[in-house]
Design an enzyme around this catalytic site. Structure first.
Site, short mmCIF file in Angstrom:
data_model
loop_
_atom_site.label_atom_id
_atom_site.label_comp_id
_atom_site.label_asym_id
_atom_site.label_seq_id
_atom_site.Cartn_x
_atom_site.Cartn_y
_atom_site.Cartn_z
N GLU A 28 0.83 -1.20 0.00
CA GLU A 28 0.00 0.00 0.00
C GLU A 28 0.87 1.25 0.00
O GLU A 28 0.54 2.25 -0.65
CB GLU A 28 -0.94 0.00 1.21
CG GLU A 28 -1.96 -1.11 1.19
CD GLU A 28 -2.83 -1.06 -0.05
OE1 GLU A 28 -3.39 0.01 -0.35
OE2 GLU A 28 -2.93 -2.10 -0.74
N TRP B 257 1.87 1.57 -3.49
CA TRP B 257 0.86 2.18 -4.37
C TRP B 257 0.95 3.70 -4.30
O TRP B 257 0.83 4.38 -5.32
CB TRP B 257 -0.54 1.70 -4.01
CG TRP B 257 -1.59 2.26 -4.91
CD1 TRP B 257 -2.40 3.32 -4.67
CD2 TRP B 257 -1.92 1.79 -6.24
NE1 TRP B 257 -3.22 3.55 -5.75
CE2 TRP B 257 -2.95 2.63 -6.72
CE3 TRP B 257 -1.45 0.76 -7.05
CZ2 TRP B 257 -3.52 2.47 -7.99
CZ3 TRP B 257 -2.02 0.60 -8.31
CH2 TRP B 257 -3.03 1.44 -8.76
N TRP C 151 -19.88 11.12 -20.90
CA TRP C 151 -20.29 11.42 -19.52
C TRP C 151 -21.63 12.14 -19.51
O TRP C 151 -21.96 12.89 -20.42
CB TRP C 151 -19.23 12.29 -18.84
CG TRP C 151 -17.87 11.70 -18.73
CD1 TRP C 151 -16.74 12.13 -19.35
CD2 TRP C 151 -17.48 10.56 -17.96
NE1 TRP C 151 -15.66 11.35 -19.02
CE2 TRP C 151 -16.09 10.36 -18.17
CE3 TRP C 151 -18.16 9.68 -17.12
CZ2 TRP C 151 -15.37 9.34 -17.56
CZ3 TRP C 151 -17.45 8.65 -16.52
CH2 TRP C 151 -16.07 8.48 -16.73
N ASN D 78 -10.82 2.43 2.65
CA ASN D 78 -10.27 2.23 1.31
C ASN D 78 -11.16 1.36 0.42
O ASN D 78 -11.31 1.62 -0.78
CB ASN D 78 -8.86 1.63 1.39
CG ASN D 78 -8.82 0.33 2.16
OD1 ASN D 78 -8.85 0.35 3.39
ND2 ASN D 78 -8.74 -0.80 1.48
N TRP E 254 -15.31 11.26 -13.80
CA TRP E 254 -14.48 10.98 -12.63
C TRP E 254 -13.89 12.24 -12.03
O TRP E 254 -13.61 12.31 -10.83
CB TRP E 254 -13.36 10.00 -12.99
CG TRP E 254 -12.37 10.47 -14.02
CD1 TRP E 254 -12.40 10.25 -15.35
CD2 TRP E 254 -11.20 11.28 -13.78
NE1 TRP E 254 -11.33 10.85 -15.98
CE2 TRP E 254 -10.57 11.49 -15.03
CE3 TRP E 254 -10.62 11.83 -12.65
CZ2 TRP E 254 -9.40 12.23 -15.18
CZ3 TRP E 254 -9.46 12.58 -12.78
CH2 TRP E 254 -8.85 12.77 -14.02
N TRP F 133 -8.90 7.63 -8.88
CA TRP F 133 -10.13 7.89 -9.62
C TRP F 133 -10.01 7.42 -11.07
O TRP F 133 -10.94 6.82 -11.63
CB TRP F 133 -10.50 9.37 -9.55
CG TRP F 133 -11.30 9.67 -8.33
CD1 TRP F 133 -10.86 10.12 -7.13
CD2 TRP F 133 -12.72 9.48 -8.18
NE1 TRP F 133 -11.89 10.23 -6.24
CE2 TRP F 133 -13.05 9.86 -6.86
CE3 TRP F 133 -13.74 9.06 -9.02
CZ2 TRP F 133 -14.35 9.80 -6.37
CZ3 TRP F 133 -15.04 9.01 -8.54
CH2 TRP F 133 -15.34 9.37 -7.22
#
Length: 487
Positions: free
Chosen positions: A285, A288, A316, A351, A369, A392
């Protein structure tokens, strides 16, 4: 006798004393040290992409973190000066005021921050003042891990393998025991900066949930590794459990460094081999975060631009009503609404639930997004310029290492799997608290008698689903099909 020329340490996203290379070097020189934080909201307007203006939640955190940093510096004889204005002008002016011999700072490996740093260097050089810049933001310099085209890696697993293959990062540096300071340096008052909300004061939940500052960050890391790391690999997906590290806002503001986290976790793994799997998952993590920062190094406009250009043609929908319902936690899907209300109250969201609520906005509602990223940027205390847009875009499918377009989280099944007893929903959506476990994630399926016995009137005390899951999924897949194969 002439006064010793001081050294200025420019604090940025590194509001700590320990493992602070610039401060460590300054303290080692045996001369007075002037700590400086600059509120620069002007330089960002001069360059694209700009340094992003902090959101409301991060402004609140910054105020608390600066107070904690000032207290820590004063405890060892130092001081923290606050100034407002373009960093190059402010720092050069302070250097002249104090007759400083040098200005030291830790680099922020993001293009707009580095552009500001270059301006500072140039302004100081004009006055014959030395600059010294240190690495202190990441485990690995982004220039080190590149593909054959000299670009950042776009897939996490080989990226993280490369990072680990480099071995342990350097050992964290100790904090200085004592600093010398100079008197008479004018500082602005933190309260005058208006970082904290007053009318209305919406930060009550943040104060209730968090203690910003380096000491709190160190205590949180120790508590997590002592008490919560066992079972982390599974517990981290359960919003009904206290299974995450809660270090993300501390990392965001540099109250603790990535290599401090790395070495502390590796020490625990060496002492307790049975925890190796949980430690590896925890460090991934951290990896990441590193991955997202490396992406940002190559794509500084990641919050505005699709990393995959075919998504520029994505159809969208503009739906202000649906967006507002999502922001307020009134979508009719309990796990989504619980997450959005947790976010508003505490400044964070679990998360696993972040992925669910993001998928719901992008895929069920077909809302861009970027609208979700902007809301998270304003409301998250851990809003990070790399992780926030990268996550996102991962959910939307437009980013690096993106989730497959056909993966549409089912908010009912996600709730039932990761909040099986409904404890998370009951905490954040209390109007549903009296529903039994088999109905709490889909209250619209309850009979009128079951709803009445739970004190619920759909459409009044709690909304029906804003969109049918099956219809929303089909609509999302049809929308994604329109851009498949486009370059």
């Amino acid at each position: 006798m002439a006064r010793a020329q001081p050294v200025i340490v420019w604090f940025r996203d590194d509001l700590r004393l320990s493992d602070h290379p610039a401060l460590h070097e300054a303290a080692s020189r045996g001369v007075p040290v002037v700590g400086l934080y600059v509120r620069d909201e002007e330089s960002r307007a001069l360059m694209p992409p700009a340094v992003r203006r902090l959101g409301g939640a991060t402004r609140w955190w910054l105020a608390q973190s600066l107070r904690a940093l000032r207290k820590s510096l004063e405890a060892i004889g130092g001081t923290l000066v606050l100034r407002t204005g373009p960093a190059a002008s402010v720092i050069a002016t302070l250097a002249r005021e104090t007759d400083a011999r040098a200005v030291l700072w830790n680099d922020v490996a993001q293009a707009p921050h580095q552009a500001v740093g270059r301006d500072v260097e140039a302004a100081l050089a004009t006055d014959g003042i030395d600059s010294q810049i240190f690495a202190g933001d990441l485990l690995v310099d982004p220039k080190v891990i590149r593909n054959k085209d000299n670009r950042a890696l776009r897939v996490f697993t080989p990226f993280w393998r490369r990072v680990q293959g480099l071995g342990d990062p350097p050992e964290p540096l100790p904090p200085p025991r004592k600093l010398k300071s100079i008197s008479g340096v004018v500082s602005e008052a933190l309260d005058d900066w208006g970082l904290e909300p007053t009318r209305p004061d919406w930060a009550g939940g943040l104060r209730e949930s968090w203690t910003p500052g380096e000491a709190a960050a160190q205590a949180q890391l120790k508590a997590f590794l002592d008490d919560s790391i066992s079972g982390y690999a599974g517990n981290r997906d359960r919003p009904d459990r206290d299974g995450t590290s809660r270090l993300s806002p501390h990392l965001r503001f540099g109250e603790i460094s990535p290599r401090q986290v790395w070495h502390a976790a590796r020490f625990v793994a060496a002492e307790h081999p049975r925890l190796a799997g949980d430690i590896d998952k925890f460090l991934s993590e951290l990896g990441w975060r590193e991955f997202c920062r490396h992406l940002l190094f190559d794509a500084p406009d990641m919050a505005d631009r699709n990393l995959q250009e075919q998504f520029d043609a994505f159809p969208w929908k503009r739906d202000a009503h649906a967006l507002k319902a999502w922001q307020r936690g009134l979508t009719g899907y309990p796990i989504v609404d619980a997450g959005m209300r947790e976010l508003w109250h505490t400044g964070v969201m679990h998360n696993r639930v972040r992925m669910v609520v993001a998928s719901f906005l992008v895929k069920h509602l077909l809302i861009d997004w970027r609208a979700g990223e902007a809301w998270f940027w304003d409301t998250l205390v851990d809003a990070d310029a790399g992780s926030n847009p990268a996550n996102w875009q991962w959910v939307a499918g437009s980013g690096a290492d993106a989730a497959p377009y056909f993966r549409v989280f089912n908010p009912i099944l996600q709730g039932e799997k990761f909040d099986p007893d409904g404890a998370y929903v009951r905490r954040w959506v209390p109007e549903l608290a009296q529903l039994p476990n088999d109905l709490i994630h889909q209250p619209w399926t309850a009979t009128p008698i079951e709803l009445a016995s739970a004190g619920i009137e759909l459409g009044k005390t709690y909304p029906p689903p804003i969109v049918d899951h099956k219809r929303g999924r089909e609509r999302a897949l049809a929308a994604y099909a329109t851009i498949r194969g486009k370059d």
